[in-house]
Design an enzyme around this catalytic site. Structure first.
Site, mmCIF file in Angstrom:
data_model
loop_
_atom_site.group_PDB
_atom_site.id
_atom_site.type_symbol
_atom_site.label_atom_id
_atom_site.label_comp_id
_atom_site.label_asym_id
_atom_site.label_seq_id
_atom_site.Cartn_x
_atom_site.Cartn_y
_atom_site.Cartn_z
ATOM 1 N N ILE A 1 -8.378 1.878 -4.223
ATOM 2 C CA ILE A 1 -9.032 1.026 -5.215
ATOM 3 C C ILE A 1 -10.516 0.935 -4.846
ATOM 4 O O ILE A 1 -10.868 0.785 -3.671
ATOM 5 C CB ILE A 1 -8.399 -0.385 -5.225
ATOM 6 C CG1 ILE A 1 -6.873 -0.303 -5.424
ATOM 7 C CG2 ILE A 1 -9.044 -1.250 -6.302
ATOM 8 C CD1 ILE A 1 -6.413 0.315 -6.717
ATOM 9 N N TYR A 30 -0.468 -0.029 10.296
ATOM 10 C CA TYR A 30 -0.672 -0.490 8.921
ATOM 11 C C TYR A 30 0.492 -0.020 8.033
ATOM 12 O O TYR A 30 1.027 -0.789 7.215
ATOM 13 C CB TYR A 30 -2.008 0.055 8.409
ATOM 14 C CG TYR A 30 -2.406 -0.427 7.043
ATOM 15 C CD1 TYR A 30 -2.719 -1.758 6.805
ATOM 16 C CD2 TYR A 30 -2.489 0.474 5.965
ATOM 17 C CE1 TYR A 30 -3.104 -2.197 5.544
ATOM 18 C CE2 TYR A 30 -2.873 0.049 4.702
ATOM 19 C CZ TYR A 30 -3.181 -1.285 4.496
ATOM 20 O OH TYR A 30 -3.558 -1.710 3.253
ATOM 21 N N ALA A 31 0.897 1.237 8.219
ATOM 22 C CA ALA A 31 2.013 1.779 7.429
ATOM 23 C C ALA A 31 3.295 1.000 7.710
ATOM 24 O O ALA A 31 4.045 0.662 6.791
ATOM 25 C CB ALA A 31 2.207 3.252 7.748
ATOM 26 N N SER A 66 0.847 -1.196 0.000
ATOM 27 C CA SER A 66 0.000 0.000 0.000
ATOM 28 C C SER A 66 0.878 1.240 0.000
ATOM 29 O O SER A 66 1.981 1.237 0.560
ATOM 30 C CB SER A 66 -0.889 0.004 1.245
ATOM 31 O OG SER A 66 -1.475 1.275 1.434
ATOM 32 N N LYS A 116 3.140 -2.458 6.049
ATOM 33 C CA LYS A 116 3.316 -2.422 4.587
ATOM 34 C C LYS A 116 4.739 -1.998 4.208
ATOM 35 O O LYS A 116 5.300 -2.487 3.215
ATOM 36 C CB LYS A 116 2.278 -1.499 3.946
ATOM 37 C CG LYS A 116 0.845 -2.038 4.035
ATOM 38 C CD LYS A 116 0.707 -3.418 3.377
ATOM 39 C CE LYS A 116 -0.750 -3.854 3.261
ATOM 40 N NZ LYS A 116 -0.869 -5.214 2.661
#
Lengths: 252, 77
Positions: free
Chosen positions: A194, A161-162, A149, A165
């Site tokens: 997306i 999350y960062a 991402s 990824k």
């Protein structure tokens, strides 16, 4: 697509294959002639997907090393050798490091941190280690594609999350260097926004419109933009150790 | 014809004079688990064989490699 080689005879595993992106990728691979097995932790979603598509499915908690060993060994026994692994499993999580208005929860929860790292990074590590070791042992040339991402560049409010990824991106490069001599390639695809049902669950309509406005191409991507990139990476066997951004220019 | 010594020297980025039978994995900085993969691939390509997992694990030194190849009936210098 005239003249494009099909993937007939190739065998692929798609993790998170019952999700919107994963199922789109699994179907695209199947349509190109691949034999596909999807792995997901959600048995109900797997059952629905298998009924609709007749694609082989396996239920597995991808953050559990023992379950992974059992699952991937089983797949290799029945469907090996596998030459394509797409790691599409994962989940978005948003929480700030510090929330001064959070009452008793003024800091990011350690439990949530671990869950996000498990779901987005450890799952990629375990699936890849299981498949790559078997590829190496059987001299199977292949490719591992990790869905990443643009959050890896540091989205505010998505620290866990960062970090997960960014870890996926770094591991992708390291593994490409390690196993390139065996003809095993590793590529990450860093997605922007997306247009999937999951995106509409995670973000409000106003937030989606705002992100589309901030994107140079002024729109969200479609699942087809992801699947076409996956197919490109599979077909171009001189591409490895790269993080390909599919984001409409959002990170420019 | 490429010799085993030359193959090992190239894979491990060593001068051929350093490649003795006693040379073993982890005794020189350039022979580690990563370069071991390159060594296996080069041996397989140059000698046109495919090593088994057990053979790869058994190849801990130059002497071991010669033993494995000898058991395969591969003649090397």
């Amino acid at each position: 697509m005239t003249g494009e080689p099909t993937l007939s005879g190739r065998k692929a595993i798609v993790t998170g294959g019952a999700g919107h992106l994963g199922s789109g990728i699994a179907l695209a691979l199947r349509d190109q002639g691949c034999r596909v097995v999807i792995v997901d932790r959600d048995p109900a979603a797997l059952a629905r997907f298998q009924k609709e598509t007749e694609i082989e499915t396996r239920a597995c908690d991808l953050s559990d090393p023992v379950a992974c060993e059992r699952t991937f060994d089983g797949i290799w026994q029945t469907s090996g050798p596998i030459s394509i692994l797409v790691n599409a499993a994962g989940r978005i999580h948003s929480a700030p490091l510090v929330n001064i208005a959070g009452g008793a929860e003024r800091r990011h929860s350690p439990a949530a941190w671990n869950e996000v790292i498990d779901a987005n990074l450890t799952s990629v590590f375990l699936a890849t280690a299981n498949v790559a070791e078997r590829m190496a042992s059987t001299r199977t040339r292949g490719v591992v594609i990790n869905l990443s991402s643009i959050a890896a560049e540091g989205n505010a409010g998505q620290g866990a999350y960062a970090a997960a990824k960014a870890g996926v991106n770094a591991a992708t490069l390291a593994w490409a260097k390690e196993l390139g001599p065996l003809g095993i390639r590793f590529v990450a695809i860093a997605l922007g926004f997306i247009d999937t049902p999951s995106t509409h669950v995670a973000l409000s309509d106003d937030a989606i419109k705002d992100w589309a406005r901030r994107t140079p191409l002024r729109r969200l991507g479609k699942i087809e933009h992801v699947t076409s990139t996956v197919l490109y990476v599979i077909r171009n066997d001189f591409v490895t150790g790269k993080v390909i951004e599919v984001d409409g220019g959002l990170t420019l | 014809m490429t010799t085993l010594t030359a193959i090992i020297a190239e894979a491990l980025r060593l001068d051929e004079t350093k490649v003795t039978d006693d040379l073993a994995i982890h005794t020189v900085a350039t022979w580690n688990s990563l370069t071991h993969i390159e060594l296996v691939i080069m041996i397989e390509e140059q000698l046109q064989i495919q090593l088994t997992e057990d053979e790869i694990v058994a190849m801990r030194s130059v002497r071991d490699i010669r033993t494995v190849l000898g058991q395969r009936g591969v003649s090397v210098t």
